[in-house]
Design a protein around this motif. Structure first.
Motif: not given
Length: 292
Positions: A241-263
């Protein structure tokens, strides 16, 4: 003496491991009375409580209730939120009517805008969406409140985007990036996400080019508890799975930071994604990234 030395060495290594883990996250004592200009975990947790009272996937009765709550919260901050709604096909081939929530704080300059991003829908079926991604909504709302209380005005515009139908196929992100004029004005996105209900929040970069300038900018912001490594992104790319930010990178060439926790990943996308399961320290960690 050798067995004793081995035991002492093992205990020291365990102690160092525990200390390094604990030191990677802020403590989160009760802070409801903290200065209005500071990020309060207590105040943020109140948003999580309201947002996660019931499952609120697209089409669920609570979905519109959560949207109304977020709109009201933004208006209480003196902002003028608006909705973007249309039928959209997401990355999983799903077609649904997504309704994004947007707001904007004007800056004094003319450069590209900073986007604060998360989604407000929960996973269909049983998830209450406290961590995924009520924690992201709460982080942004409380961060904006503290920033507005400081009386500061940003140099760059700040765009706030709470996407819809992320769980159905990143539909809301697709809708914004491909159909909203503001998308062309975004220079950097900060996305707050969760794949569990606790633990440290990892910084992951989404970019179509080298990341040197992004790392330099991240360091310049001086986040107090940075947690990041190159291996984490390699693992992230292998996940299904991806996050919303993947769409920004792939469709809009917009860079970004993901901040995510996984525990506590066993809470992810289940009926256990409820407010009491969300770690206070984890929510505080998200705030410690956003504020600087």
């Amino acid at each position: 003496m050798k067995p004793t030395t081995a035991v002492i060495t093992l205990l020291l290594l365990l102690g160092l491991g525990y200390w390094s883990f604990e030191g990677s996250m802020p403590s989160a004592p009760p802070d409801a009375d903290i200065a209005e200009t500071a990020f309060s975990t207590d105040r943020a947790m109140k948003h999580v409580t309201e947002i996660s009272k019931a499952p609120h996937a697209v089409g669920f009765p609570a979905h519109s209730t959560v949207r109304t709550y977020i709109m009201k919260s933004l208006k209480n901050l003196g902002l003028r939120p608006e909705l973007q709604s249309a039928y959209i096909s997401g990355d999983k081939g799903t077609v649904t009517r997504a309704t994004n929530i947007l707001a904007r704080i004007p800056g004094t300059g003319s450069g590209k805008a900073l986007l604060l991003l998360t989604h407000y829908d929960s996973q269909p079926h049983s998830s209450h969406g406290a961590s995924d991604a009520g924690s992201g909504v709460a982080t942004i709302l409380e961060g904006l409140r503290a920033y507005k209380a400081s009386g500061k005005q940003p140099l760059n515009d700040i765009i706030v985007l709470f996407t819809d139908a992320e769980e159905l196929g990143l539909n809301g992100a697709e809708l914004f990036v491909n159909r909203h004029a503001w998308a062309n004005e975004v220079g950097l996105a900060l996305n707050f996400e969760a794949r569990g209900s606790g633990g440290p929040s990892y910084m992951l970069i989404e970019t179509n080019r080298g990341n040197q300038k992004m790392i330099e900018g991240f360091k310049k912001a001086h986040p107090e508890y940075p947690v990041a490594n190159s291996l984490a992104y390699s693992i992230y790319k292998m996940l299904p799975n991806d996050t919303d930010l993947t769409v920004f990178r792939e469709d809009g060439d917009i860079e970004g930071f993901n901040f995510a926790f996984i525990d506590d990943h066993f809470d992810y996308h289940t009926a256990m994604d409820i407010q009491p399961r969300l770690d206070r320290e984890t929510l505080a960690h998200q705030g410690s990234y956003l504020m600087p």
